[in-house]
Scaffold this motif. Structure first.
Motif, short mmCIF file in Angstrom:
data_model
loop_
_atom_site.label_atom_id
_atom_site.label_comp_id
_atom_site.label_asym_id
_atom_site.label_seq_id
_atom_site.Cartn_x
_atom_site.Cartn_y
_atom_site.Cartn_z
N ALA A 13 0.95 -1.27 -0.05
CA ALA A 13 0.33 0.04 -0.10
C ALA A 13 1.01 1.31 -0.20
O ALA A 13 1.97 1.28 0.82
CB ALA A 13 -0.84 0.12 1.10
N LEU A 85 -0.92 3.52 -4.23
CA LEU A 85 -1.86 2.35 -4.33
C LEU A 85 -2.50 2.02 -3.10
O LEU A 85 -1.97 1.94 -2.10
CB LEU A 85 -1.21 1.17 -5.18
CG LEU A 85 -1.14 1.43 -6.66
CD1 LEU A 85 0.07 0.30 -6.94
CD2 LEU A 85 -2.37 1.17 -7.28
N THR A 90 -6.66 -3.65 -5.88
CA THR A 90 -6.29 -5.12 -6.26
C THR A 90 -7.30 -5.44 -7.06
O THR A 90 -8.67 -5.54 -6.78
CB THR A 90 -6.52 -5.89 -4.94
OG1 THR A 90 -5.22 -5.65 -3.94
CG2 THR A 90 -6.24 -7.36 -5.37
N VAL A 119 -2.52 -5.43 -4.33
CA VAL A 119 -1.99 -4.43 -3.15
C VAL A 119 -1.87 -4.71 -1.92
O VAL A 119 -3.09 -5.10 -1.44
CB VAL A 119 -2.46 -2.95 -3.14
CG1 VAL A 119 -1.67 -1.99 -2.65
CG2 VAL A 119 -2.36 -2.60 -4.79
#
Length: 121
Positions: A13, A85, A90, A119
């Motif tokens: 992340a 992200l 995901t 992620v």
């Protein structure tokens, strides 16, 4: 039209990835190029698009401020730069192309095979 997506992977992340889509089979000056994504158990959703000739872009609200779509005329390649992200990003990301005036989901749309983005939190 053939579309080959690449660049997916596993990232933490807050990290970044750049997806690439190599397009071939015709000239794309009259096309809109886009990225969609599909998470497990969810419907495919729009992420971003770019007008190949004009360079104008559109983004889903979830992508605004974090993702950037661009294209390279020299290599017939479309990119999706993804920064900041989050685990909810995901999904399998799909590259798509459609002639101007038509919807990506119409019979005129072409789709690549998808690339997985994961992620971790």
């Amino acid at each position: 039209v053939q579309l080959q997506a690449s660049g997916g992977g596993l990232v933490q992340a807050g990290g970044s990835l750049r997806l690439s889509c190599a397009a071939s089979g015709r000239t794309f000056g009259n096309y809109i190029m886009g990225w969609f994504r599909q998470a497990p158990g969810k419907e495919r959703e729009f992420v971003a698009s770019i007008n190949w000739s004009a360079g104008s872009t559109h983004y889903a609200n979830s992508a605004k401020g974090r993702f950037s779509i661009s294209r390279s005329n020299a290599g017939n390649t479309v990119y999706l730069q993804m920064d900041g992200l989050k685990p909810e990003d995901t999904a399998v990301y799909y590259c798509t192309a459609v002639p101007r005036g038509f919807a990506f989901t119409s019979s005129f749309g072409s789709w690549g095979q998808g690339t997985q983005v994961t992620v971790s939190s």
